[in-house]
Design a protein around this motif. Structure first.
Motif, PDB file in Angstrom:
ATOM      1  N   ALA A 125     -24.400  88.858  39.113  1.00 40.57           N
ATOM      2  CA  ALA A 125     -25.249  89.122  37.233  1.00 40.57           C
ATOM      3  C   ALA A 125     -23.730  88.780  36.085  1.00 40.57           C
ATOM      4  O   ALA A 125     -24.215  88.071  35.490  1.00 40.57           O
ATOM      5  N   GLN A 126     -23.095  89.446  36.064  1.00 41.08           N
ATOM      6  CA  GLN A 126     -21.869  88.627  35.031  1.00 41.08           C
ATOM      7  C   GLN A 126     -21.519  87.088  35.392  1.00 41.08           C
ATOM      8  O   GLN A 126     -21.402  86.638  34.909  1.00 41.08           O
ATOM      9  N   GLU A 127     -21.683  87.483  36.880  1.00 38.43           N
ATOM     10  CA  GLU A 127     -21.136  85.501  37.213  1.00 38.43           C
ATOM     11  C   GLU A 127     -21.756  84.530  36.876  1.00 38.43           C
ATOM     12  O   GLU A 127     -22.529  83.022  36.111  1.00 38.43           O
ATOM     13  N   LEU A 128     -23.832  84.836  36.533  1.00 41.53           N
ATOM     14  CA  LEU A 128     -24.705  83.882  36.917  1.00 41.53           C
ATOM     15  C   LEU A 128     -23.922  83.695  35.102  1.00 41.53           C
ATOM     16  O   LEU A 128     -25.112  82.758  34.299  1.00 41.53           O
ATOM     17  N   ALA A 129     -24.008  84.657  34.400  1.00 48.88           N
ATOM     18  CA  ALA A 129     -24.319  84.687  32.891  1.00 48.88           C
ATOM     19  C   ALA A 129     -22.640  83.730  31.942  1.00 48.88           C
ATOM     20  O   ALA A 129     -22.990  82.777  31.277  1.00 48.88           O
ATOM     21  N   VAL A 130     -21.245  84.095  32.649  1.00 42.93           N
ATOM     22  CA  VAL A 130     -20.988  82.903  32.976  1.00 42.93           C
ATOM     23  C   VAL A 130     -21.000  81.357  33.008  1.00 42.93           C
ATOM     24  O   VAL A 130     -21.287  80.326  32.351  1.00 42.93           O
ATOM     25  N   GLN A 131     -21.913  81.657  33.865  1.00 42.99           N
ATOM     26  CA  GLN A 131     -22.376  79.982  34.044  1.00 42.99           C
ATOM     27  C   GLN A 131     -23.011  79.530  33.624  1.00 42.99           C
ATOM     28  O   GLN A 131     -23.775  78.262  32.943  1.00 42.99           O
ATOM     29  N   ALA A 132     -24.130  80.326  33.136  1.00 39.09           N
ATOM     30  CA  ALA A 132     -25.604  79.931  32.011  1.00 39.09           C
ATOM     31  C   ALA A 132     -24.276  79.544  30.243  1.00 39.09           C
ATOM     32  O   ALA A 132     -25.047  78.679  30.410  1.00 39.09           O
ATOM     33  N   GLU A 133     -23.484  80.194  30.154  1.00 40.19           N
ATOM     34  CA  GLU A 133     -23.400  80.088  29.234  1.00 40.19           C
ATOM     35  C   GLU A 133     -21.811  78.474  29.368  1.00 40.19           C
ATOM     36  O   GLU A 133     -22.146  77.865  28.113  1.00 40.19           O
ATOM     37  N   ALA A 134     -21.456  78.593  30.024  1.00 42.07           N
ATOM     38  CA  ALA A 134     -20.692  76.946  30.938  1.00 42.07           C
ATOM     39  C   ALA A 134     -21.652  76.264  30.249  1.00 42.07           C
ATOM     40  O   ALA A 134     -21.630  75.114  30.096  1.00 42.07           O
ATOM     41  N   ASN A 135     -22.999  76.302  31.652  1.00 42.13           N
ATOM     42  CA  ASN A 135     -24.052  75.492  31.307  1.00 42.13           C
ATOM     43  C   ASN A 135     -24.101  74.903  30.148  1.00 42.13           C
ATOM     44  O   ASN A 135     -24.963  73.346  29.495  1.00 42.13           O
ATOM     45  N   ARG A 171     -29.682  77.724  26.739  1.00 45.57           N
ATOM     46  CA  ARG A 171     -29.804  78.698  26.040  1.00 45.57           C
ATOM     47  C   ARG A 171     -30.837  79.742  26.504  1.00 45.57           C
ATOM     48  O   ARG A 171     -30.425  80.624  26.247  1.00 45.57           O
ATOM     49  N   SER A 172     -31.908  79.245  27.194  1.00 48.39           N
ATOM     50  CA  SER A 172     -33.058  79.983  28.133  1.00 48.39           C
ATOM     51  C   SER A 172     -32.090  80.567  28.780  1.00 48.39           C
ATOM     52  O   SER A 172     -32.528  82.297  28.744  1.00 48.39           O
ATOM     53  N   GLN A 173     -31.888  80.038  29.620  1.00 46.59           N
ATOM     54  CA  GLN A 173     -31.036  80.581  31.028  1.00 46.59           C
ATOM     55  C   GLN A 173     -29.805  81.722  30.508  1.00 46.59           C
ATOM     56  O   GLN A 173     -29.952  82.669  31.115  1.00 46.59           O
ATOM     57  N   VAL A 174     -29.174  81.578  29.437  1.00 43.56           N
ATOM     58  CA  VAL A 174     -28.360  82.210  28.927  1.00 43.56           C
ATOM     59  C   VAL A 174     -28.240  83.980  28.561  1.00 43.56           C
ATOM     60  O   VAL A 174     -27.900  84.671  29.071  1.00 43.56           O
ATOM     61  N   ALA A 175     -29.650  82.960  27.879  1.00 42.08           N
ATOM     62  CA  ALA A 175     -30.128  84.284  27.160  1.00 42.08           C
ATOM     63  C   ALA A 175     -31.196  85.217  28.427  1.00 42.08           C
ATOM     64  O   ALA A 175     -30.375  86.599  28.442  1.00 42.08           O
ATOM     65  N   THR A 176     -31.551  84.640  29.426  1.00 46.94           N
ATOM     66  CA  THR A 176     -31.930  86.003  30.679  1.00 46.94           C
ATOM     67  C   THR A 176     -30.498  85.980  31.156  1.00 46.94           C
ATOM     68  O   THR A 176     -30.244  87.396  31.725  1.00 46.94           O
ATOM     69  N   ALA A 177     -29.199  85.485  31.490  1.00 51.81           N
ATOM     70  CA  ALA A 177     -28.557  86.112  32.379  1.00 51.81           C
ATOM     71  C   ALA A 177     -27.826  87.037  31.008  1.00 51.81           C
ATOM     72  O   ALA A 177     -27.191  87.881  31.954  1.00 51.81           O
ATOM     73  N   ARG A 178     -27.848  86.310  30.490  1.00 54.17           N
ATOM     74  CA  ARG A 178     -27.324  88.270  29.578  1.00 54.17           C
ATOM     75  C   ARG A 178     -27.900  89.337  29.811  1.00 54.17           C
ATOM     76  O   ARG A 178     -27.549  90.252  30.161  1.00 54.17           O
ATOM     77  N   ALA A 181     -27.109  91.057  32.853  1.00 51.81           N
ATOM     78  CA  ALA A 181     -25.366  91.231  33.090  1.00 51.81           C
ATOM     79  C   ALA A 181     -25.873  92.743  33.008  1.00 51.81           C
ATOM     80  O   ALA A 181     -24.895  93.338  33.094  1.00 51.81           O
ATOM     81  N   ALA A 182     -26.488  92.600  31.537  1.00 50.94           N
ATOM     82  CA  ALA A 182     -26.101  94.026  30.477  1.00 50.94           C
ATOM     83  C   ALA A 182     -26.890  94.526  30.921  1.00 50.94           C
ATOM     84  O   ALA A 182     -26.752  96.305  31.207  1.00 50.94           O
ATOM     85  N   SER A 183     -28.695  94.520  32.218  1.00 41.77           N
ATOM     86  CA  SER A 183     -28.881  95.877  32.686  1.00 41.77           C
ATOM     87  C   SER A 183     -28.360  96.092  33.545  1.00 41.77           C
ATOM     88  O   SER A 183     -29.077  96.900  34.750  1.00 41.77           O
ATOM     89  N   ASN A 184     -27.021  95.431  34.435  1.00 38.55           N
ATOM     90  CA  ASN A 184     -26.450  96.236  35.687  1.00 38.55           C
ATOM     91  C   ASN A 184     -24.998  96.751  35.425  1.00 38.55           C
ATOM     92  O   ASN A 184     -24.369  96.875  36.125  1.00 38.55           O
ATOM     93  N   ARG A 185     -24.771  96.557  34.241  1.00 40.26           N
ATOM     94  CA  ARG A 185     -23.827  97.001  34.099  1.00 40.26           C
ATOM     95  C   ARG A 185     -24.172  98.707  34.234  1.00 40.26           C
ATOM     96  O   ARG A 185     -25.467  98.901  34.263  1.00 40.26           O
ATOM     97  N   PRO A 186     -23.226  99.362  34.055  1.00 39.26           N
ATOM     98  CA  PRO A 186     -22.717 101.005  34.572  1.00 39.26           C
ATOM     99  C   PRO A 186     -24.096 101.247  33.126  1.00 39.26           C
ATOM    100  O   PRO A 186     -23.265 101.322  31.805  1.00 39.26           O
TER     101      PRO A 186
END
Length: 404
Positions: A125-135, A171-178, A181-186
């Protein structure tokens, strides 16, 4: 000088008169009742209250099952002495063992999902957020380039519109990925969901273990099995009594005492008791409890007695006779209770032997035992009292064997 001869007729008349007198006296005395008498004596008198009671078990426990199941084994029998936590009854376990295995498998699956989240889900989930921001950054640079080319008239306006749509999608993908990632944090929602699933699995496992434990019915404390009411193969269910156990503890006696004796009783009074089955073996008891209320229907008060040294033959609910010492008079004027009339009333009386008559004499009583009563007023040691049932004032004869 010779004595004159008595005429035969005179002698005959004299004999007849003597016989008539003797017969008359005999008939007269036959109409005078024979009575038994007793002396009034000075001596010791111990007043007692004698009651019938029972051996009170320290506690009786009805043992039952908390689940519905078939009995596989009964480990004890009537009269068996048992220790605390000893196995009493064992129920069939196969179905509950399968339920426990299923619960354990569910718990392991929940733990595996958490491990998968930790090793794969959260990093991914964290990696997907990084990729979405790069995109998003690539799309924004492409939009800026297309706008520059449009200004220079190198490309058409449509190329800018297409680049703008790409930026919005990024931008939509970034929001989703973030959010993912937030839901998968401890502490996030995804981890919380996994933790809840694990907690549910553990609770199910605990419930299955508890159910399985309920197939082994154990003794609550040391004691003796009084009654066994179950056999292997029986189907048992909650609220059904399977066994009764008398728990170990201090031996006590219980009795219902007539309320008229309540004024004579006091905590700490000593008593002698005997079981009806062993009347010759008396043992000591001490009055330790009197109920605060009276049973209105029976007119009795409940009493309980401690038994400091209970004999080994005592059994729960055994019938006993209890002799309570309520008063001990060292020097008392004593008469047999058979001589006292209306002893339970406020005006008791006796019949005193005077000049061949049974004369009524009012008395005041004190301590009493089963066979004797203390006279505090109305008699002295010189009196003889009538113990037979005759009317006051009647002429009486003393039976020779009862004469003092």
């Amino acid at each position: 000088m010779a004595l004159p001869r008595i005429p035969r007729l005179v002698l005959l008349v004299a004999v007849v008169l003597v016989l008539v007198a003797a017969i008359g006296r005999f008939l007269y005395t036959q109409n005078i009742p024979l009575v038994d008498v007793a002396s009034v004596r000075n001596g010791r008198l111990a007043q007692t209250v004698v009651v019938s009671g029972r051996v009170l078990a320290p506690a009786k426990v009805d043992v039952g099952a908390t689940i519905t199941a078939r009995v596989q084994r009964v480990a004890v029998d009537d009269g068996a002495r048992i220790a605390a936590r000893a196995l009493l009854i064992e129920l069939e376990r196969s179905e509950l063992e399968a339920s426990l295995a299923q619960a354990l498998a569910a718990e392991r699956a929940a733990q595996a999902r958490i491990a998968q989240w930790r090793e794969v889900g959260a990093p991914n989930a964290q990696e997907l957020a990084v990729q979405a921001e790069a995109n998003l950054r690539v799309a924004e640079r492409d939009l800026a380039r297309q706008e520059d080319l449009v200004r220079r008239k190198f490309v058409a306006e449509a190329r800018v519109d297409e680049a703008r749509r790409a930026v919005e999608v990024a931008r939509s993908q970034v929001a989703t990925a973030r959010a993912t990632a937030a839901s998968n944090r401890p502490g996030g929602t995804e981890r919380q969901l996994l933790d809840d699933q694990l907690a549910q699995a553990r609770a199910a496992r605990g419930a299955a273990e508890a159910k399985l434990d309920q197939t082994r019915i154990l003794a609550p404390a040391d004691g003796v099995v009084l009654d066994r009411a179950v056999e292997p193969g029986d189907i048992v269910q909650p609220a059904k009594r399977l066994m009764t156990i008398a728990l170990d503890g201090a031996t006590r006696l219980t009795a219902l005492i007539d309320e008229k004796n309540l004024g004579l009783l006091g905590i700490g009074q000593k008593a002698l008791a005997a079981a009806d089955a062993f009347p010759g073996q008396r043992f000591e008891a001490v009055l330790e409890y009197l109920a605060p209320g009276i049973d209105a229907q029976r007119g009795t008060v409940e009493a309980k007695f401690a038994v400091p040294k209970p004999p080994p033959f005592l059994r729960s609910d055994m019938t006993v006779s209890i002799d309570i010492a309520v008063e001990d008079r060292e020097r008392a004027l004593v008469v047999p209770t058979a001589a006292v009339r209306d002893a339970a009333s406020n005006a008791p009386w006796v019949l005193v032997l005077r000049d061949g008559h049974a004369v009524r004499q009012d008395v005041k009583l004190g301590a009493r035992s089963a066979s004797e009563a203390e006279v505090r007023e109305g008699l002295d040691a010189s009196n003889l009292v009538v113990t037979s049932n005759v009317a006051p004032g009647a002429r009486v004869r003393v039976r020779s064997e009862s004469a003092p």
